[in-house]
Design an enzyme around this catalytic site. Structure first.
Site, PDB file in Angstrom:
ATOM      1  N   LYS A  95       0.843  -1.202   0.000  1.00  0.00           N
ATOM      2  CA  LYS A  95       0.000   0.000   0.000  1.00  0.00           C
ATOM      3  C   LYS A  95       0.877   1.251   0.000  1.00  0.00           C
ATOM      4  O   LYS A  95       0.620   2.217  -0.713  1.00  0.00           O
ATOM      5  CB  LYS A  95      -0.924  -0.002   1.233  1.00  0.00           C
ATOM      6  CG  LYS A  95      -2.039  -1.043   1.134  1.00  0.00           C
ATOM      7  CD  LYS A  95      -2.786  -1.271   2.456  1.00  0.00           C
ATOM      8  CE  LYS A  95      -3.796  -2.409   2.306  1.00  0.00           C
ATOM      9  NZ  LYS A  95      -4.515  -2.757   3.518  1.00  0.00           N
TER      10      LYS A  95
ATOM     11  N   ASP B 217     -11.393   2.778   4.435  1.00  0.00           N
ATOM     12  CA  ASP B 217     -11.906   1.423   4.202  1.00  0.00           C
ATOM     13  C   ASP B 217     -13.434   1.386   4.182  1.00  0.00           C
ATOM     14  O   ASP B 217     -14.018   0.344   3.882  1.00  0.00           O
ATOM     15  CB  ASP B 217     -11.446   0.494   5.336  1.00  0.00           C
ATOM     16  CG  ASP B 217     -10.161  -0.244   4.998  1.00  0.00           C
ATOM     17  OD1 ASP B 217      -9.979  -0.596   3.830  1.00  0.00           O
ATOM     18  OD2 ASP B 217      -9.360  -0.464   5.924  1.00  0.00           O
TER      19      ASP B 217
ATOM     20  N   GLN C 187      -4.988  -1.579   9.691  1.00  0.00           N
ATOM     21  CA  GLN C 187      -4.849  -2.885   9.040  1.00  0.00           C
ATOM     22  C   GLN C 187      -5.443  -3.978   9.926  1.00  0.00           C
ATOM     23  O   GLN C 187      -5.173  -4.037  11.126  1.00  0.00           O
ATOM     24  CB  GLN C 187      -3.353  -3.157   8.761  1.00  0.00           C
ATOM     25  CG  GLN C 187      -3.075  -4.429   7.980  1.00  0.00           C
ATOM     26  CD  GLN C 187      -3.623  -4.402   6.555  1.00  0.00           C
ATOM     27  OE1 GLN C 187      -3.752  -3.364   5.939  1.00  0.00           O
ATOM     28  NE2 GLN C 187      -3.965  -5.571   6.035  1.00  0.00           N
TER      29      GLN C 187
HETATM   30  N1  GUN Z   1      -6.867  -6.867   5.880  1.00  0.00           N
HETATM   31  C1  GUN Z   1      -7.094  -7.562   4.753  1.00  0.00           C
HETATM   32  N2  GUN Z   1      -7.722  -6.790   3.842  1.00  0.00           N
HETATM   33  C2  GUN Z   1      -7.894  -5.577   4.424  1.00  0.00           C
HETATM   34  C3  GUN Z   1      -8.495  -4.354   3.981  1.00  0.00           C
HETATM   35  O1  GUN Z   1      -9.007  -4.205   2.868  1.00  0.00           O
HETATM   36  N3  GUN Z   1      -8.467  -3.336   4.896  1.00  0.00           N
HETATM   37  C4  GUN Z   1      -7.924  -3.469   6.126  1.00  0.00           C
HETATM   38  N4  GUN Z   1      -7.959  -2.417   6.924  1.00  0.00           N
HETATM   39  N5  GUN Z   1      -7.376  -4.578   6.552  1.00  0.00           N
HETATM   40  C5  GUN Z   1      -7.362  -5.624   5.701  1.00  0.00           C
END
Ligand code: GUN
Length: 277
Positions: A49, A116, A93
């Site tokens: 990311k 998110d 995350q």
């Molecule tokens: N863990 C796995 N996929 C994601 C996601 O799209 N967002 C977040 N915050 N954690 C994740």
């Protein structure tokens, strides 16, 4: 043979558009990521990311904590980021360490910085059919991919396997908001293949090899959200790709399907939040 739904190609197109957009922004977006613990997949995802953000002219900062971090420390950090005018997007995350109540942490994020789309505010908007600040990344990526290939959603029977807050529930709601007839399946569903065989659009978000050729309807659309290493260490999805490609009309590969679309959506969301801030 099924047409491949190429997530990498669409991601690259989205990235090119986003780069042009950030180039013209006087103040660049800033994404803050909170990473707690040492989950190896999470570390890879977060690094990815950060790298993507940099490539697109988005500032990013990763704040790491050990796995014994206190809930209060995370809450304090989220509050600090909420109040920091330079930070336009916040991502926590998941999964968080087990002793942390992830809902408390997610819900502490200011909805207008919730990149998110997972806070109660934003998911409530989604589930009531209103517009949230942004949509959750993987579901949004799936919808973008379906739209890119001109796949009709209205009136289709969409079967979603998996009921997570990150993928299954929001993607089902997004399909419903687009007038699909949606069936949700999960680990306790009986006679799964009887249901999947009626799916015009099948979305599998399980993390185990569960979809074989005898479970599919002719010319269906297969979206494979699963990604894991099989017994031989090879990256694999939920679907038997070789077999399913002979039956489906469209299918996502793993890797190269939904994965790149999740990150593309995260970058889209980051830029959207900054543009509206
Ligand atoms: N863990 C796995 N996929 C994601 C996601 O799209 N967002 C977040 N915050 N954690 C994740």
């Amino acid at each position: 043979m099924a047409v491949i739904l190429d997530g990498k190609k669409l991601r690259d197109k989205i990235f090119a558009n986003l780069k042009a957009k950030t180039d013209s922004m006087p103040v660049k977006p800033t994404l803050a990521v909170i990473l707690a613990g040492d989950n190896p997949s999470s570390i890879i995802y977060v690094n990815n990311k950060k790298k993507c953000a940099e490539k697109l002219g988005i500032n990013s900062t990763v704040i790491t904590y050990s796995s014994d971090v206190k809930e209060s420390e995370l809450l304090n950090k989220v509050n600090e980021l909420n109040n920091n005018k330079n930070v336009t997007a916040i991502l926590v995350q998941l999964p968080l360490p087990e002793h942390i109540n992830q809902f408390n942490i997610i819900d502490a994020i200011a909805p207008e910085k919730d990149v998110d789309g997972l806070t109660t505010y934003n998911s409530g908007k989604l589930f009531s059919g209103e517009k949230p600040f942004v949509y959750p990344c993987t579901p949004k990526g799936i919808m973008l991919l379906l739209d890119e290939y001109g796949i009709e959603i209205e009136g289709k029977h969409a079967v979603v396997i998996g009921r997570s807050n990150l993928v299954g529930k929001p993607v089902a709601q997004m399909l419903l908001n687009r007038n699909a007839t949606v069936t949700m399946c999960h680990s306790k569903t009986k006679n799964l293949s009887d249901i999947t065989k009626t799916a015009d659009i099948l979305i599998s978000a399980v993390g185990k090899k569960i979809i074989g050729e005898n479970m599919l309807k002719n010319n269906c659309v297969v979206i494979d959200v699963g990604i894991f290493r099989d017994d031989r260490g090879k990256i694999s999805g939920d679907v038997d790709f070789e077999a399913a490609s002979k039956i489906a009309s469209y299918i996502t590969p793993v890797p190269g399907g939904v994965g790149p679309m999740t990150i593309a959506s995260l970058m889209l969301n980051t830029v959207e939040l900054a543009a509206n801030s």
